[in-house]
Design an enzyme around this catalytic site. Structure first.
Site: not given
Length: 363
Positions: A94, A349, A351-353
């Site tokens: 992300r 989490n 969304h970040c990955i």
């Protein structure tokens, strides 16, 4: 080689689509960094496999993997996931990955932001600086080189001209110390194709990204924002969430709509245990993985894709409530929960990955 354009996306008619618009697929990066992921990253890799497998039920997934981990990743991931060799420093697609933009004719291009590892959280990060360009190269998509340090987790768009962000992150002197708020806003308009910037204050308490918006609040459809909410006055998140609520209550989006706010419960709070702590030796940045540290856990860090919403399962006391809220917000999508505690331990989490590639033809 993918073409680097010298024009601006907005001037060329391009915008960042909302996450809920149709995807061509999802991009991820395989975890292995030993000073970020415990036990040789094996628990984290299993969690990434669970996320990739869940998404692959609904849309194509591409996993970027280092040469030394390629065989391991290929064996662990389902056959439907495309595995491509590419070096990186860590696994936050992300933030280090490209932000794709499209135009009314269905053309796909990408924005390659400047990346400095969240203001120097770790070093080196020279391979992460190349990830966006590699993604564009793989897809043969033209790209725009933006003169702004920015991570994808620091912005949320509604696809209709509005971007949501935080002052804590985008105005942080560890990102763009020589740029004013007005100059940063202009870059967001130029590169995301938006016309209005909505500023919240601080982000999630103890979020080492300096307050990324994707742990605090996100658009779920135009005019509707899901907000991390805390009911405990003794928790530092209490005041942060209320400040965000007050700001959103006074705001309108790019089309003049008032913002409807939906509250998501705060999990935990969760803290790093003895088994989860990592001695990172002499740190080359400001990253810490010590015993007792509060984890940046948030149900707002979910991911919207083709026919699904992928949510983190973080706290049995609140998972069901969060799932029910998301099911009401997305009645036409399947809400899928994945246990992501091992990802939280690395500082992010779901969304970040993940990074979405919207539907479109490179050109």
């Amino acid at each position: 080689m993918s073409e680097t354009l010298i024009t601006l996306p907005a001037a060329d008619g391009f915008r960042m689509p909302a996450e809920w618009e149709p995807h061509a697929g999802t991009w991820m990066i395989w975890p292995e960094r030993p000073d970020n992921w415990r036990e040789g990253a094996e628990p984290a890799q299993k969690a990434f496999v669970a996320v990739a497998s869940a998404i692959a039920r609904f849309e194509p997934v591409t996993m970027l993997v280092s040469a030394r981990q390629w065989r391991n990743a290929r064996e662990m991931l389902p056959a439907a996931v495309r595995v491509i060799e590419a070096s990186s420093d860590d696994s936050w697609c992300r933030d280090s990955g490209v932000t794709f933009v499209t135009d009314a004719g269905g053309r796909l291009r990408g924005v390659d932001w400047q990346f400095n590892a969240w203001g120097g959280l770790y070093s080196p990060y020279d391979q992460d600086q190349l990830i966006a360009g590699k993604m564009l190269e793989i897809e043969r998509a033209p790209g725009y080189a933006a003169p702004l340090v920015l991570e994808g987790g620091s912005i949320h768009v509604d696809g209709e001209g509005t971007v949501l962000t935080t002052e804590e992150c985008l105005l942080n002197p560890n990102r763009n110390p020589d740029l004013s708020r007005e100059e940063i806003e202009q870059h967001l308009r130029d590169y995301l194709g938006v016309s209005k910037v909505l500023w919240l204050g601080a982000g999630l308490v103890d979020d080492e990204t300096s307050g990324h918006i994707d742990n605090l609040a996100c658009f779920v459809r135009p005019g509707v924002v899901a907000l991390t909410w805390c009911e405990d006055p003794s928790d530092p998140q209490y005041a942060i969430s209320r400040d965000a609520h007050e700001r959103l209550s006074r705001m309108t989006d790019a089309r003049g709509r008032s913002i409807e706010i939906v509250k998501l419960p705060l999990p935990g709070p969760l803290f790093r245990t003895v088994e989860e702590a990592i001695d990172i030796g002499s740190p080359t940045g400001t990253m810490s993985r010590g015993l007792g540290e509060r984890l940046g856990a948030s149900y707002a860090n979910f991911y919207i894709g083709n026919g699904f919403v992928l949510m983190p399962l973080l706290d049995p006391a609140h998972d069901g409530e969060a799932r029910a809220i998301l099911a009401r917000l997305f009645p036409d999508r399947e809400v899928v929960g994945v246990a992501t505690h091992e990802i939280i331990l690395g500082g992010g989490n779901i969304h970040c990955i993940t990074q979405q590639q919207p539907a479109g033809t490179p050109g």
